[in-house]
Design a protein around this motif. Structure first.
Motif, mmCIF file in Angstrom:
data_model
loop_
_atom_site.group_PDB
_atom_site.id
_atom_site.type_symbol
_atom_site.label_atom_id
_atom_site.label_comp_id
_atom_site.label_asym_id
_atom_site.label_seq_id
_atom_site.Cartn_x
_atom_site.Cartn_y
_atom_site.Cartn_z
ATOM 1 N N THR A 1 0.809 -1.215 0.000
ATOM 2 C CA THR A 1 0.000 0.000 0.000
ATOM 3 C C THR A 1 0.848 1.273 0.000
ATOM 4 O OG1 THR A 1 -0.201 -0.188 2.414
ATOM 5 C CG2 THR A 1 -2.003 -1.070 1.078
ATOM 6 N N ARG B 1 0.436 4.052 -2.891
ATOM 7 C CA ARG B 1 0.151 5.465 -2.605
ATOM 8 C C ARG B 1 1.196 6.370 -3.271
ATOM 9 N NH1 ARG B 1 -2.618 8.158 1.669
ATOM 10 N NH2 ARG B 1 -2.997 6.131 2.641
ATOM 11 N N SER C 1 -7.209 1.290 -3.267
ATOM 12 C CA SER C 1 -7.587 2.404 -2.403
ATOM 13 C C SER C 1 -6.402 3.320 -2.118
ATOM 14 C CB SER C 1 -8.158 1.846 -1.100
ATOM 15 O OG SER C 1 -8.520 2.895 -0.226
ATOM 16 N N ALA C 2 -5.227 2.725 -1.839
ATOM 17 C CA ALA C 2 -4.041 3.528 -1.542
ATOM 18 C C ALA C 2 -3.605 4.340 -2.752
ATOM 19 C CB ALA C 2 -2.903 2.622 -1.082
ATOM 20 N N ASP D 1 -10.149 13.465 -5.814
ATOM 21 C CA ASP D 1 -10.205 12.017 -5.653
ATOM 22 C C ASP D 1 -10.928 11.420 -6.859
ATOM 23 O OD1 ASP D 1 -10.726 9.339 -4.908
ATOM 24 O OD2 ASP D 1 -10.745 9.881 -2.786
ATOM 25 N N CYS E 1 -5.529 5.509 -5.187
ATOM 26 C CA CYS E 1 -6.446 6.639 -5.331
ATOM 27 C C CYS E 1 -6.191 7.694 -4.245
ATOM 28 C CB CYS E 1 -7.890 6.160 -5.271
ATOM 29 S SG CYS E 1 -8.429 5.238 -6.734
ATOM 30 N N ASP E 2 -5.852 7.239 -3.037
ATOM 31 C CA ASP E 2 -5.513 8.197 -1.978
ATOM 32 C C ASP E 2 -4.299 9.031 -2.383
ATOM 33 O OD1 ASP E 2 -7.569 7.265 -0.392
ATOM 34 O OD2 ASP E 2 -6.288 5.965 0.823
ATOM 35 N N GLU F 1 -4.040 13.077 -3.087
ATOM 36 C CA GLU F 1 -3.078 13.944 -2.401
ATOM 37 C C GLU F 1 -2.313 14.813 -3.396
ATOM 38 O OE1 GLU F 1 -0.647 11.202 -0.307
ATOM 39 O OE2 GLU F 1 -2.241 10.570 1.072
#
Length: 488
Positions: free
Chosen positions: A271, A275, A429-430, A442, A432-433, A437
């Motif tokens: 993850t 990210r 999910s990571a 998002d 897209c996070d 950022e």
């Protein structure tokens, strides 16, 4: 004498062959090309009969020796005529035969040394090279070195034009990269990598155009082109054809796909890397939007986008019967996208203005590299090779790249045994996070558009795997089940 010095080739004067001579040459090579071309990983016309060849240009980068074992280097642009398949951007209709243009680099020798046996194409029976052996030139260090020498000395040679942005070192030992590639790549001394584009089109190729634009923005996430070469016109056309791009070789960098698989095999978490990769993608998108024009997609453009996706779904279902049971479920996603343009999406994206810009176009883990210091880079901006160049150069929503990477995490999880859907979901999910950022937006907020692009990508994968890697077909089909609302 060092190994590097022993492979260096000072270019002998070369020349473009007259059209009549080029036509005779290609005709004499046709029987060999009929057998050899369909076996190449980068040949896009697999499964369709070749009905003819036509010479576009023929250039002697190094003329074959009149006698003795010394090699010659021929550069050819050849149109390959084949029976066509339906255009996946529209409902199936009768279309004329295709005539894709391919770049060939052929070595010519009187006899082939044992170390080049694997590169052999065959012995020519007729024409100007009668009795000579022709082979894939990039396997020959002497001829691969000659290409670098040409790039070190900008200028024109017949229809070919060589350009460079900085000085280039000489005396670097070349090696041809293996593996599954839609083009060919040669590494020079762990310092440069030369990508030879195989299926070429008139117009600026994104693999040169976009890295140059990103370099102008000071973006360090993409290696900046060092040199490149083009063909000026394509047998009468005015637009140049991009043929090859030389970039810095990111030594000791790790391929994102292999890194993900190794992490999975070790039971590790990915993850943090996902990210960081999301942030790197965001930086590239912001730089592209600053360097090149952006547009807004209105209701008509959004509806057209959804219609094209539906057309590809229908055409793929005709080609891959396993997709047929899921067509109705998948189409609901594209119908929702069409309604969203008129303010009826129903997912919180109603009324959202969709911006379109230049994007990578084929983003997945295999198009990323992590340097030893932990930084991510994006490579290979050519886009999906099966798409027309005009489409690959079109402005598109940036979420298309995001969807491609989300599908890649799913691929990695499915490729590993046992399948780990939770690993894929955490990475998705990571990523897209990290992207949020970097951009402040998002991609999950516009769920209709993101799901439509992910579905379209999965449909593309089904067709690709069915044609090229049937054993991999269950990987995208598992996503098709999920996206169609079916239980696996």
């Amino acid at each position: 004498m060092s190994k590097a010095a022993s492979t260096r080739s000072s270019p002998r004067p070369g020349a473009a062959l007259p059209p009549a001579t080029a036509a005779t040459l290609v005709a004499s090579l046709a029987p060999l090309l009929h057998e050899w071309l369909p076996r190449q990983r980068w040949f896009a016309g697999k499964g369709r009969p070749i009905t003819g060849f036509a010479a576009v240009t023929a250039t002697e980068l190094m003329p074959p020796a009149a006698s003795g074992p010394g090699p010659g280097l021929l550069h050819l642009l050849v149109r390959v005529e084949q029976r066509a398949t339906p255009d996946l951007d529209a409902p199936p209709v009768p279309v004329p035969p295709t005539d894709d243009c391919y770049q060939l680099l052929l070595g010519v020798r009187s006899t082939l040394p044992p170390h080049l046996t694997a590169a052999r194409i065959g012995i020519v029976d007729t024409g100007p090279l009668t009795g000579r052996v022709v082979y894939e030139a990039l396997h020959d260090p002497r001829l691969a070195d000659l290409l670098l020498e040409r790039l070190r000395s900008p200028g024109a040679l017949g229809p070919l034009r060589f350009d460079r942005a900085v000085e280039i070192r000489s005396g670097l030992v070349p090696r041809l990269l293996g593996g599954e590639q839609s083009n060919s790549s040669v590494v020079y001394g762990e310092e440069y990598i030369l990508k030879i584009l195989r299926r070429v089109f008139p117009g600026a190729n994104p693999d040169l155009e976009l890295p140059l634009a990103l370099a102008g923005q000071g973006c360090r996430r993409v290696p900046s082109p060092v040199a490149w070469f083009e063909a000026v016109g394509d047998g009468g056309g005015r637009e140049p054809l991009t043929l090859g791009v030389l970039q810095p070789y990111l030594q000791n960098s790790e391929d994102g796909w292999q890194l993900a698989l190794r992490t999975l095999a070790a039971g590790g978490d990915f993850t943090d890397e996902a990210r960081a990769l999301g942030r790197a993608t965001a930086e590239v998108h912001l730089a592209l939007a600053a360097a090149l024009p952006t547009v807004s997609l209105g209701p008509r453009q959004t509806a057209h986008l959804a219609e094209a996706m539906s057309g590809r779904l229908d055409a793929t279902a005709q080609a891959v019967p396993a997709l047929v049971p899921y067509v109705a479920g998948l189409r609901t996603t594209f119908d929702a996208l069409a309604r969203s343009g008129s303010g009826a999406a129903g997912d919180g994206s109603v009324g959202r203005i969709t911006r379109a810009q230049r994007v990578h176009g084929d983003l997945h883990l295999g198009q990323t590299l992590r340097t030893p210091d932990g930084e991510w880079s994006l490579i290979d901006f050519e886009g999906e090779p099966a798409r027309p160049l005009t489409e690959r150069r079109r402005s598109q929503p940036a979420v298309r790249d995001v969807a491609g990477m989300l599908r890649s995490f799913d691929y990695a999880a499915r490729f590993h045994e046992p399948w780990s859907p939770e690993w894929a979901e955490r990475c998705r999910s990571a990523y897209c996070d990290g992207y949020a950022e970097g951009t402040g937006t998002d991609p999950r907020e516009n769920g209709t558009l993101l799901r439509a692009y992910e579905t379209d990508k999965a449909v593309y994968e089904v067709l690709y795997e069915a044609r090229n890697r049937p054993d991999w077909l269950p990987v995208p089909m598992a996503a098709i089940q999920r996206l169609a609302g079916r239980r696996p």
